[in-house]
Motif scaffolding. Structure first.
Motif, PDB file in Angstrom:
ATOM      1  N   VAL A  89      -7.237  24.916  10.279  1.00 26.19           N
ATOM      2  CA  VAL A  89      -7.344  24.040  11.451  1.00 26.19           C
ATOM      3  C   VAL A  89      -8.788  23.593  11.640  1.00 26.19           C
ATOM      4  O   VAL A  89      -9.062  22.416  11.933  1.00 26.19           O
ATOM      5  N   VAL A  90      -9.728  24.514  11.484  1.00 25.79           N
ATOM      6  CA  VAL A  90     -11.149  24.163  11.602  1.00 25.79           C
ATOM      7  C   VAL A  90     -11.515  23.090  10.580  1.00 25.79           C
ATOM      8  O   VAL A  90     -12.181  22.094  10.906  1.00 25.79           O
ATOM      9  N   LEU A  91     -11.091  23.261   9.340  1.00 24.66           N
ATOM     10  CA  LEU A  91     -11.417  22.304   8.288  1.00 24.66           C
ATOM     11  C   LEU A  91     -10.770  20.946   8.550  1.00 24.66           C
ATOM     12  O   LEU A  91     -11.373  19.900   8.277  1.00 24.66           O
ATOM     13  N   LEU A  92      -9.554  20.952   9.090  1.00 25.61           N
ATOM     14  CA  LEU A  92      -8.878  19.693   9.414  1.00 25.61           C
ATOM     15  C   LEU A  92      -9.630  18.939  10.503  1.00 25.61           C
ATOM     16  O   LEU A  92      -9.850  17.725  10.401  1.00 25.61           O
ATOM     17  N   VAL A  93     -10.018  19.640  11.550  1.00 23.55           N
ATOM     18  CA  VAL A  93     -10.768  19.005  12.642  1.00 23.55           C
ATOM     19  C   VAL A  93     -12.097  18.462  12.134  1.00 23.55           C
ATOM     20  O   VAL A  93     -12.510  17.344  12.482  1.00 23.55           O
ATOM     21  N   GLN A  94     -12.774  19.231  11.296  1.00 24.55           N
ATOM     22  CA  GLN A  94     -14.057  18.781  10.746  1.00 24.55           C
ATOM     23  C   GLN A  94     -13.888  17.528   9.890  1.00 24.55           C
ATOM     24  O   GLN A  94     -14.717  16.614   9.942  1.00 24.55           O
ATOM     25  N   LEU A  96     -11.441  15.260  10.124  1.00 29.61           N
ATOM     26  CA  LEU A  96     -10.977  14.120  10.912  1.00 29.61           C
ATOM     27  C   LEU A  96     -12.043  13.580  11.852  1.00 29.61           C
ATOM     28  O   LEU A  96     -12.178  12.365  12.017  1.00 29.61           O
ATOM     29  N   PHE A  97     -12.793  14.475  12.471  1.00 28.79           N
ATOM     30  CA  PHE A  97     -13.682  14.045  13.554  1.00 28.79           C
ATOM     31  C   PHE A  97     -15.175  14.211  13.251  1.00 28.79           C
ATOM     32  O   PHE A  97     -15.997  13.613  13.939  1.00 28.79           O
ATOM     33  N   MET A  98     -15.505  15.021  12.249  1.00 27.37           N
ATOM     34  CA  MET A  98     -16.918  15.268  11.968  1.00 27.37           C
ATOM     35  C   MET A  98     -17.356  14.707  10.614  1.00 27.37           C
ATOM     36  O   MET A  98     -18.523  14.822  10.256  1.00 27.37           O
ATOM     37  N   ALA A  99     -16.427  14.109   9.873  1.00 30.10           N
ATOM     38  CA  ALA A  99     -16.716  13.575   8.528  1.00 30.10           C
ATOM     39  C   ALA A  99     -17.346  14.641   7.640  1.00 30.10           C
ATOM     40  O   ALA A  99     -18.220  14.357   6.828  1.00 30.10           O
ATOM     41  N   ASP A 100     -16.864  15.875   7.808  1.00 27.01           N
ATOM     42  CA  ASP A 100     -17.407  16.991   7.035  1.00 27.01           C
ATOM     43  C   ASP A 100     -16.376  17.409   5.998  1.00 27.01           C
ATOM     44  O   ASP A 100     -15.396  18.075   6.304  1.00 27.01           O
ATOM     45  N   GLY A 101     -16.583  16.997   4.766  1.00 29.82           N
ATOM     46  CA  GLY A 101     -15.652  17.347   3.700  1.00 29.82           C
ATOM     47  C   GLY A 101     -14.768  16.214   3.261  1.00 29.82           C
ATOM     48  O   GLY A 101     -14.542  16.031   2.077  1.00 29.82           O
ATOM     49  N   GLY A 102     -14.270  15.429   4.199  1.00 30.67           N
ATOM     50  CA  GLY A 102     -13.439  14.296   3.829  1.00 30.67           C
ATOM     51  C   GLY A 102     -11.977  14.654   3.682  1.00 30.67           C
ATOM     52  O   GLY A 102     -11.610  15.792   3.375  1.00 30.67           O
ATOM     53  N   LEU A 103     -11.110  13.655   3.886  1.00 29.10           N
ATOM     54  CA  LEU A 103      -9.674  13.891   3.847  1.00 29.10           C
ATOM     55  C   LEU A 103      -9.150  14.099   2.432  1.00 29.10           C
ATOM     56  O   LEU A 103      -8.277  14.936   2.206  1.00 29.10           O
ATOM     57  N   THR A 104      -9.660  13.361   1.455  1.00 34.89           N
ATOM     58  CA  THR A 104      -9.147  13.523   0.093  1.00 34.89           C
ATOM     59  C   THR A 104      -9.555  14.868  -0.505  1.00 34.89           C
ATOM     60  O   THR A 104      -8.922  15.332  -1.454  1.00 34.89           O
ATOM     61  N   ALA A 105     -10.597  15.476   0.054  1.00 35.48           N
ATOM     62  CA  ALA A 105     -11.039  16.793  -0.420  1.00 35.48           C
ATOM     63  C   ALA A 105     -10.558  17.919   0.488  1.00 35.48           C
ATOM     64  O   ALA A 105     -10.947  19.073   0.277  1.00 35.48           O
ATOM     65  N   LEU A 106      -9.701  17.596   1.457  1.00 33.67           N
ATOM     66  CA  LEU A 106      -9.253  18.622   2.403  1.00 33.67           C
ATOM     67  C   LEU A 106      -8.508  19.742   1.698  1.00 33.67           C
ATOM     68  O   LEU A 106      -8.698  20.928   2.004  1.00 33.67           O
ATOM     69  N   GLY A 107      -7.657  19.398   0.738  1.00 37.85           N
ATOM     70  CA  GLY A 107      -6.928  20.427   0.003  1.00 37.85           C
ATOM     71  C   GLY A 107      -7.863  21.348  -0.766  1.00 37.85           C
ATOM     72  O   GLY A 107      -7.656  22.567  -0.810  1.00 37.85           O
ATOM     73  N   THR A 108      -8.904  20.771  -1.346  1.00 37.68           N
ATOM     74  CA  THR A 108      -9.878  21.590  -2.066  1.00 37.68           C
ATOM     75  C   THR A 108     -10.603  22.534  -1.126  1.00 37.68           C
ATOM     76  O   THR A 108     -10.769  23.728  -1.413  1.00 37.68           O
ATOM     77  N   ASN A 109     -11.038  22.023   0.022  1.00 40.61           N
ATOM     78  CA  ASN A 109     -11.776  22.857   0.968  1.00 40.61           C
ATOM     79  C   ASN A 109     -10.901  23.942   1.580  1.00 40.61           C
ATOM     80  O   ASN A 109     -11.362  25.064   1.794  1.00 40.61           O
ATOM     81  N   ILE A 110      -9.641  23.631   1.851  1.00 41.41           N
ATOM     82  CA  ILE A 110      -8.729  24.655   2.362  1.00 41.41           C
ATOM     83  C   ILE A 110      -8.500  25.725   1.299  1.00 41.41           C
ATOM     84  O   ILE A 110      -8.495  26.927   1.591  1.00 41.41           O
ATOM     85  N   THR A 111      -8.327  25.290   0.060  1.00 38.22           N
ATOM     86  CA  THR A 111      -8.128  26.260  -1.028  1.00 38.22           C
ATOM     87  C   THR A 111      -9.320  27.195  -1.152  1.00 38.22           C
ATOM     88  O   THR A 111      -9.160  28.417  -1.274  1.00 38.22           O
ATOM     89  N   LEU A 112     -10.516  26.636  -1.096  1.00 39.59           N
ATOM     90  CA  LEU A 112     -11.723  27.441  -1.289  1.00 39.59           C
ATOM     91  C   LEU A 112     -12.010  28.353  -0.107  1.00 39.59           C
ATOM     92  O   LEU A 112     -12.291  29.544  -0.277  1.00 39.59           O
ATOM     93  N   MET A 113     -11.958  27.804   1.107  1.00 33.02           N
ATOM     94  CA  MET A 113     -12.410  28.563   2.275  1.00 33.02           C
ATOM     95  C   MET A 113     -11.293  29.276   3.017  1.00 33.02           C
ATOM     96  O   MET A 113     -11.457  30.417   3.461  1.00 33.02           O
ATOM     97  N   ALA A 114     -10.136  28.622   3.171  1.00 29.52           N
ATOM     98  CA  ALA A 114      -9.049  29.230   3.934  1.00 29.52           C
ATOM     99  C   ALA A 114      -8.187  30.158   3.091  1.00 29.52           C
ATOM    100  O   ALA A 114      -7.513  31.040   3.637  1.00 29.52           O
ATOM    101  N   LEU A 115      -8.190  29.973   1.775  1.00 29.64           N
ATOM    102  CA  LEU A 115      -7.376  30.827   0.907  1.00 29.64           C
ATOM    103  C   LEU A 115      -8.250  31.798   0.106  1.00 29.64           C
ATOM    104  O   LEU A 115      -8.139  33.014   0.282  1.00 29.64           O
TER     105      LEU A 115
END
Length: 236
Positions: A89-94, A96-115
């Motif tokens: 959820v933190v990564l999604l909010v970042q 969408l609203f903070m331009a931190d990471g980007g939407l196309t890289a959201l799966g990568t960031n969730i895999t790395l940090m949330a998993l």
């Protein structure tokens, strides 16, 4: 560690998105067993704390950034499945609203940090709990150990993903040394923060630390002390 848009090629980004979606889907089901009247409020606080911690970024190199992850801390406090949802959820909010990471890289960031960050950190925490004495004081030490190694572990997985599908013309050894090297330093800071936070919660409300509920009763007994005969005779 937020990976920017376009840093990995489309097949790698899609693959990590599938892994992230599957992981979040499993976490949604498994977190029901972790959530109760104590864990649910704590989950909101954990997500807010991780959000604030991840907002402090600094460049690492090769187009990526470094910051605290919070995966091991979240897993120890609310359980790994709930922690994975909190970080997602933190990564999604970042994104969408903070331009931190980007939407196309959201799966990568969730895999790395949330998993990877959450489950490596929690697995090492549980491993340390098996070795350390079965007492409340061991919980912050085990949490710090999990946090220390979970951060470079996530950086290492990112380096592997870059080797498979990186769009930038940068040698794997350069990315590996920059990411893992810097994230070892970050891991030391994360271990200190995790140990201090878990220690503070253990000192006041050990029952709120899900990873320590097997020893929370010991802490409560130390705080309240044994009941006396006079206590039994006092009116309630």
């Amino acid at each position: 560690m937020h990976v920017p848009d376009g840093y990995l090629d489309a097949p790698t980004s899609i693959a990590t998105a599938v892994v992230a979606a599957a992981g979040v889907g499993v976490a949604l089901r498994r977190s029901r067993a972790e959530l109760d009247d104590r864990t649910a409020p704590m989950a909101g606080l954990v997500a807010a704390f991780v959000f604030a911690g991840q907002m402090i970024n600094f460049p690492v190199g090769a187009g990526t950034s470094g910051h605290l992850l919070g995966g091991a801390l979240a897993a120890v406090l609310v359980g790994p499945w709930t922690a994975a949802l909190c970080i997602s959820v933190v990564l999604l909010v970042q994104a969408l609203f903070m331009a931190d990471g980007g939407l196309t890289a959201l799966g990568t960031n969730i895999t790395l940090m949330a998993l990877v960050g959450v489950f490596v950190g929690y697995g090492l925490f549980r491993l340390a709990r098996l070795v350390l004495p079965k007492r409340p004081a061991s919980v912050p030490v085990a949490a710090a150990f999990g946090a220390l190694l979970s951060v470079p572990a996530a950086a290492f997985v990112f380096s592997l993903l870059f080797e498979v599908g990186g769009n930038a013309d940068i040698a794997f050894s350069t990315v590996l040394s920059a990411m893992v090297g810097w994230h070892v330093v970050i891991g030391i800071g994360e271990a200190a923060v995790t140990g201090l936070v878990v220690s503070a919660v253990m000192a006041s409300r050990p029952d709120l630390v899900r990873g320590a509920r097997d020893v929370a009763g010991q802490r409560s007994a130390l705080v309240t002390g044994p009941a006396t005969a006079l206590d039994a005779e006092l009116p309630r």
